[in-house]
Design a protein around this motif. Structure first.
Motif, PDB file in Angstrom:
ATOM      1  N   HIS A   1      -6.928   0.643  -2.406  1.00 32.96           N
ATOM      2  CA  HIS A   1      -6.709   0.431  -0.977  1.00 32.96           C
ATOM      3  C   HIS A   1      -7.853  -0.400  -0.415  1.00 32.96           C
ATOM      4  CE1 HIS A   1      -3.553   3.737   0.011  1.00 32.96           C
ATOM      5  NE2 HIS A   1      -3.259   3.051  -1.064  1.00 32.96           N
ATOM      6  N   LEU A   2      -7.704  -1.715  -0.493  1.00 32.19           N
ATOM      7  CA  LEU A   2      -8.734  -2.625  -0.033  1.00 32.19           C
ATOM      8  C   LEU A   2      -8.750  -2.690   1.486  1.00 32.19           C
ATOM      9  CD1 LEU A   2      -8.026  -5.593  -2.480  1.00 32.19           C
ATOM     10  CD2 LEU A   2      -9.781  -3.840  -2.741  1.00 32.19           C
ATOM     11  N   HIS A   3      -9.886  -3.125   2.032  1.00 32.30           N
ATOM     12  CA  HIS A   3      -9.946  -3.425   3.459  1.00 32.30           C
ATOM     13  C   HIS A   3      -8.906  -4.505   3.749  1.00 32.30           C
ATOM     14  CE1 HIS A   3     -11.463  -5.194   7.209  1.00 32.30           C
ATOM     15  NE2 HIS A   3     -12.057  -4.029   7.415  1.00 32.30           N
ATOM     16  N   PRO A   4      -8.235  -4.446   4.895  1.00 31.40           N
ATOM     17  CA  PRO A   4      -7.175  -5.418   5.187  1.00 31.40           C
ATOM     18  C   PRO A   4      -7.588  -6.875   4.990  1.00 31.40           C
ATOM     19  CG  PRO A   4      -7.129  -3.670   6.810  1.00 31.40           C
ATOM     20  CD  PRO A   4      -8.326  -3.413   5.949  1.00 31.40           C
TER      21      PRO A   4
ATOM     22  N   ARG B   1      -9.964  -8.055   2.962  1.00 31.15           N
ATOM     23  CA  ARG B   1     -10.077  -8.294   1.519  1.00 31.15           C
ATOM     24  C   ARG B   1      -8.703  -8.348   0.861  1.00 31.15           C
ATOM     25  NH1 ARG B   1     -13.884  -4.513  -1.728  1.00 31.15           N
ATOM     26  NH2 ARG B   1     -13.203  -6.011  -3.313  1.00 31.15           N
TER      27      ARG B   1
ATOM     28  N   ARG C   1       0.810  -1.212   0.000  1.00 26.59           N
ATOM     29  CA  ARG C   1       0.000   0.000   0.000  1.00 26.59           C
ATOM     30  C   ARG C   1       0.847   1.268   0.000  1.00 26.59           C
ATOM     31  NH1 ARG C   1      -5.188   0.194   3.865  1.00 26.59           N
ATOM     32  NH2 ARG C   1      -5.642  -1.522   2.434  1.00 26.59           N
TER      33      ARG C   1
END
Length: 426
Positions: A206-209, A211, A78
């Motif tokens: 920036h996906l949810h952790p 995901r 990220r």
């Protein structure tokens, strides 16, 4: 085979300024950190006179190391990886300074030591993942194996040199000086890392952790090369790391004393160091999947032969052989992982591999210790080593794409007319 083809490939140090900076930063930092690893155990024992307390401080660092490794995988995909290294190692320097100040105090606080050990675990997990993820950006693809060997040998150097030097410092000026030296070494590491050129991260959502982790796991399940090497690494960690039974073998089987046990623990590191020092041929292997299968089998068979040993010299030789197979396997795994993982997933996939390296020794000790209580220590080591060799061969047979992958990143297949053709790895 000429000696020049065996000697360690130093091209990454000669051709890449940034890798050279990272390499020397790691050497300096690991020598310092190895002093603190000894210092933590000694200080806790001095404060408590309890081996359980020592085990607990190591457990605190180990548990948070796993958490930091998994978190580091997401962060490394990220954010800019060099900056992540700078920030994490700067935080480490602060923690080492806190340990030193606490140790210099008239009445050092045990809770401070535990808190700092836990913080070190998180920070080390993040920084190790970031380092593994950034390496493919520092060298050319044909130098990944050489870069892996150079990275691996720094760890072995710290393992061999650090504890003995740390013991001398603790016996002299004291444990506070170990922490102080580590702090200074970490500051030097940060200063060198800052000079590495910034590399903007690959543009990703920036996906949810959760995901993000699922995306990484999905890639591992689909990719034959990455899935195969992770399965093999699991086999090595579970079945061929019987360190928990070394004291019993040293005393009951080899009829030795604590010095004998110490030699057993040191022998694999010596074999690993020599393997890394003469690893120049690894980067020239055309079929690295097959080479990894062979080195993993060597690791397991070396441990099995150690289990059969009844004389110390032979036991040390076979442990050295196991260490040789272990380090060559690590170098090949690093190269395959970095070559076959997309950059936007490099952090997460690297964290899965490093997480196995964190959990493996602990799980392997539990397996070996449990088996030893049933069949005896020697038989436990023999069975574990043979299981390791059998499992890696079965993985290679079950995944033909893994054993046929070439150094160019394609899979060598047989066409209908019997001639060889190359297809992309999927």
């Amino acid at each position: 085979m000429r000696l020049g083809t065996l000697a360690m490939d130093l091209r990454p140090l000669r051709s890449s300024r940034d890798f050279r900076l990272m390499f020397w930063a790691r050497v300096i930092a690991l020598l310092g950190i190895s002093l603190t690893l000894v210092g933590l155990s000694v200080q806790v024992y001095q404060l408590t006179h309890s081996s359980l307390a020592v085990a607990m401080v190591n457990a605190a660092a180990g548990a948070t190391l796993l958490a930091g490794t998994l978190a580091g995988g997401i962060l490394a995909d990220r954010y800019e990886r060099r900056q992540l290294l700078v920030l994490s190692r700067s935080a480490a320097a602060v923690v080492f300074a806190a340990l030193a100040l606490n140790a210099f105090a008239d009445e050092p606080r045990l809770w401070v030591v535990y808190l700092c050990a836990a913080a070190i675990g998180v920070i080390d997990g993040i920084s190790e993942t970031a380092l593994l993820a950034i390496t493919p950006n520092l060298v050319t693809p044909d130098q990944l194996a050489a870069a892996g060997a150079l990275t691996a040998i720094t760890t072995q150097l710290g393992t061999m040199v650090g504890p003995s030097v740390g013991g001398m410092i603790i016996a002299g000026p004291g444990v506070a000086f170990c922490y102080s030296i580590t702090c200074v070494a970490t500051v030097v590491q940060v200063a060198l890392t800052v000079r590495v050129r910034r590399r903007p991260p690959t543009a990703v959502e920036h996906l949810h952790p959760i995901r993000a982790m699922r995306e990484g796991l999905s890639f591992v399940r689909r990719n034959r090369v990455i899935g195969g090497l992770l399965l093999m690494d699991v086999a090595g960690g579970l079945f061929a790391l019987p360190y928990a039974v070394f004291p019993e073998i040293g005393e009951r089987v080899l009829h030795g004393d604590p010095r004998t046990i110490g030699l057993l623990y040191s022998a694999p590191a010596v074999g690993a160091f020599l393997g890394a020092a003469f690893s120049g041929w690894v980067g020239r292997v055309r079929l690295p999947g097959r080479a990894l299968t062979g080195t993993m089998a060597l690791w397991g068979l070396g441990m099995a032969a150690f289990g059969f040993s009844r004389h110390l010299p032979l036991a040390l030789v076979f442990l050295g052989v196991a260490g040789l197979g272990m380090i060559l396997s690590e170098i090949l795994q690093r190269s395959l992982l970095q070559r076959h993982t997309p950059d936007h997933l490099m952090g997460r996939v690297s964290s899965f591999w490093l997480a196995q390296a964190t959990v493996g020794p602990a799980a392997g000790s539990v397996v070996a210790g449990g088996a030893a209580s049933v069949v005896g220590p020697s038989a436990a080591v023999v069975v574990g080593g043979l299981l390791c060799a059998c499992v890696v061969v079965l993985v290679a047979v079950a995944l033909p794409g893994f054993r046929r992958v070439t150094s160019a990143g394609v899979v060598e297949e047989e066409s209908g007319d019997g001639t060889a053709e190359d297809v992309l790895v999927r």
